[in-house]
Design an enzyme around this catalytic site. Sequence first.
Site, short mmCIF file in Angstrom:
data_model
loop_
_atom_site.label_atom_id
_atom_site.label_comp_id
_atom_site.label_asym_id
_atom_site.label_seq_id
_atom_site.Cartn_x
_atom_site.Cartn_y
_atom_site.Cartn_z
N ILE A 82 20.15 73.99 9.87
CA ILE A 82 19.00 74.89 9.97
C ILE A 82 18.55 74.93 11.42
CG2 ILE A 82 16.62 75.32 9.20
CD1 ILE A 82 18.66 75.53 6.95
N LYS A 83 18.42 76.14 11.93
CA LYS A 83 18.02 76.29 13.33
C LYS A 83 16.54 76.62 13.37
CE LYS A 83 20.54 78.31 17.22
NZ LYS A 83 21.28 79.52 17.60
N VAL A 84 15.79 75.80 14.10
CA VAL A 84 14.34 76.04 14.22
C VAL A 84 13.97 76.10 15.70
CG1 VAL A 84 13.80 74.88 12.02
CG2 VAL A 84 13.74 73.56 14.15
#
Length: 217
Positions: A82-84
């Site tokens: 997951i890219k945040v």
Amino acid sequence: MKFFADTADVAEIREIKDMGLLDGVTTNPSLIAKAGRPFKEVVAEICSFVEGPVSAEVAALDFDGMIREGNILRKIAKNIAIKVPLTVEGLKACKVFSSEGTMVNVTLCFSANQALLAAKAGATFISPFVGRLDDINIDGMELISEIRQIYDNYDYDTNILAASIRTANHIRQAALIGADYATAPPAVLKGLVKHPLTDKGIESFLADWKKTGQTIV
Ligand code: E4P
């Protein structure tokens, strides 16, 4: 050094895989827009043939929204990271996802202090954007060096993923510094093979081989 293809173009990713260079993929909203395909569909297709981490970026800016979107994205496949974004809300989401065993790529990092925070929040990957710093006359590689030193000083497990890579020289410098990964457009990765003396050598070997009048098969 491990390589991620920085693209959502499936054909390009397959080519990098066939060259034996592919350790994973990073996507971002701009790359998804460029691919012109539904986000979840294209990410699922990428995950179907890529074994390494595949980064999929949340669009929400608030913690609850990031958790909601991340929960959907991580169900696509086990290798989703997951890219945040590197914000307070992004760090909170990073902490939750990483404590639940999901890989997290903290993106849009432009300072060593930001990278320090991402490591403390349990990020799997920190993405310092080298090219975008170079664009504004700040040495992107200096940031990679600083992060390397800080992570080594404190034995952080977070992987340095040199991002916003624009040139073969960026890759060479990041590798010399000891960045764990680099994510680059396929054209840059393919460009690493090029050397004029290789081309020249092939040309002269071929000419001499022809003179022998022989064939191998
Ligand atoms: C990283 O994960 C990003 O997708 C990417 O490297 C951004 O690169 P750019 O600055 O060329 O858009």
